[in-house]
Scaffold this active site. Structure first.
Site, short mmCIF file in Angstrom:
data_model
loop_
_atom_site.label_atom_id
_atom_site.label_comp_id
_atom_site.label_asym_id
_atom_site.label_seq_id
_atom_site.Cartn_x
_atom_site.Cartn_y
_atom_site.Cartn_z
N TYR A 1 0.85 -1.20 0.00
CA TYR A 1 0.00 0.00 0.00
C TYR A 1 0.88 1.25 0.00
CZ TYR A 1 -3.24 3.62 1.60
OH TYR A 1 -3.98 4.76 1.71
N GLU B 1 -3.18 7.74 -4.11
CA GLU B 1 -3.28 6.48 -3.38
C GLU B 1 -3.18 5.31 -4.36
OE1 GLU B 1 -6.05 4.78 0.19
OE2 GLU B 1 -7.10 5.53 -1.58
#
Length: 424
Positions: free
Chosen positions: A143, A231
């Site tokens: 992530y 993101e």
């Protein structure tokens, strides 16, 4: 924006705080647009193509993916949870990995259909495009995100060695896996900063120096394009030892629209609340909510207070609407059109404290709005400040059946009572 990033940016849990967060206007673009933008900055992304019809799908499979046995078909909407979503036609899943000869059939079940996910609400969002991507052989998923942090007054890189699943759950179960690297906005990202991020990601097969360069390229994109969020979940490693952005979510600061014209031309109004689109065209600050009392107020702070007092008296605001300090009569008319277009609205509360915004201008706007819009709900008006006597006189001489209030508390109480009387 993921829940984790939201928590890092603001931990406000009050109802007013939630409204204040929603009030922030940030451009959100589709995944395929984000991937194209990252590719321009030298970031590794899967080969992909967005298509808007079944005919385009057929052509894309032949021309762009002639040697692929399997492809990923991703519905493009501005909401998360697509993979677990359900279309209103009964088809399940907004993301599918399928054989090349099945792509046309699967895409046909998505295009033009309404996809409902946890983030769209029951009304869902229409799928106007699907994103066809090569199927990568992934060996590790991580992530990565860059956001703006109030505490450090600059960009903050967030990374986790695990990704591809709920980052919120990982943060709760394995808080030590989440690393945060603040970046000095004046110095920019250093090799040391990028190395800290890569060490936090702990790639298994990708070259460390190449990974550091990828992080620096992502930061460059974030700054040069005035992002508020970048993101990637997952940021993945492939069997060919490459670090690849397998997903893309980018938000941009609306205040930068004047210098990011190319980016803001990507805006997709079909994915936005039509009332908010109309408000933006009229230069009004509007956010739709789920209540029954429409609000028109001047000033964000007064608007927040108005919504709080409505709630205190047992009502629920239907919107946040700040007409600002320099609203014209025409903007007031447009504001009323937007408020009355909401079928849930059972009463309207106009709360104006005239400073820069003059009460007589608001009053004239209300009267003209009544001529253009069929006002079928009670309207409660509280005026105070500059030219208040002229404003009250204009309203009185108009012959309109308005409910006047002396102060904000009185106005909120009368608005709630008027809304409740229409429910009976």
């Amino acid at each position: 924006m993921s829940g984790l990033v939201n928590k890092l940016v603001s931990r406000s849990l009050s109802v007013a705080g939630k409204w204040q967060q929603q009030q922030l206007r940030r451009l959100n673009i589709h995944e395929y647009q984000g991937a194209e933008l990252m590719s321009k900055y030298g970031v590794n992304v899967p080969k992909g193509l967005a298509v808007s019809s079944v005919d385009e799908v057929k052509e894309a499979v032949k021309a762009t993916f002639p040697n692929e046995n399997e492809l990923v078909v991703k519905s493009q909407i501005l909401a998360g949870g697509r993979g677990l979503g359900t279309f209103q036609n009964g088809f399940k899943g907004g993301v599918h990995i399928v054989k090349a000869d099945q792509v046309e059939d699967i895409a046909g079940k998505m295009l033009g259909q309404i996809l409902v996910t946890k983030q769209t609400g029951p009304q869902g969002k229409v799928v106007s495009k699907v994103y066809l991507c090569e199927k990568l052989s992934l060996v590790n998923e991580m992530y990565f995100a860059i956001t703006l942090d109030r505490k450090t007054a600059g960009p903050l890189i967030i990374a986790c060695r695990k990704g591809g699943t709920s980052i919120e759950d990982l943060a709760e179960k394995y808080p030590d896996m989440i690393i945060k690297v603040p970046i000095d906005v004046f110095k920019g990202i250093t090799d040391e900063d990028a190395a800290k991020v890569v060490d936090g990601l702990a790639p298994k097969v990708a070259d460390r120096n190449d990974s550091i360069e990828q992080v620096k390229k992502l930061y460059k994109l974030f700054c040069e394009r005035d992002c508020t969020l970048l993101e990637i979940n997952p940021l993945a490693e492939t069997s060919s030892n490459q670090l690849v952005a397998a997903d893309a979510k980018l938000n941009f600061d609306d205040n930068a629209a004047f210098r990011q014209k190319e980016i803001f031309a990507l805006r997709d109004p079909s994915q936005e609340d039509p009332r908010e689109v109309a408000a933006a065209k009229a230069d009004l600050n509007y956010i739709g909510l789920d209540g029954e009392i429409g609000c028109m107020v001047n000033g964000a702070g007064l608007a927040m207070a108005t919504m709080d007092i409505i709630k205190l008296h047992g009502g629920t605001p239907a919107n946040f609407l700040d007409v600002g300090g320099n609203a014209s009569e025409g903007q007031v008319v447009e504001a009323f059109k937007i408020l009355t277009s909401d079928e849930k609205v059972k009463a309207i509360l106009v709360n104006i404290f005239g400073g820069i915004m003059k009460c007589d201008v608001i009053a004239s706007g209300i009267v003209n709005a009544a001529k253009h819009v069929a006002l079928k709900v009670p309207v409660v008006v509280r005026l105070e400040g500059t030219n208040v006597d002229q404003g009250k006189r204009i309203l009185k001489e108009s012959g309109m059946a308005l409910i006047t209030a002396e102060d904000l508390d009185d106005a909120a109480e009368k608005a709630v009572k008027a809304a409740n009387s229409r429910e009976i």
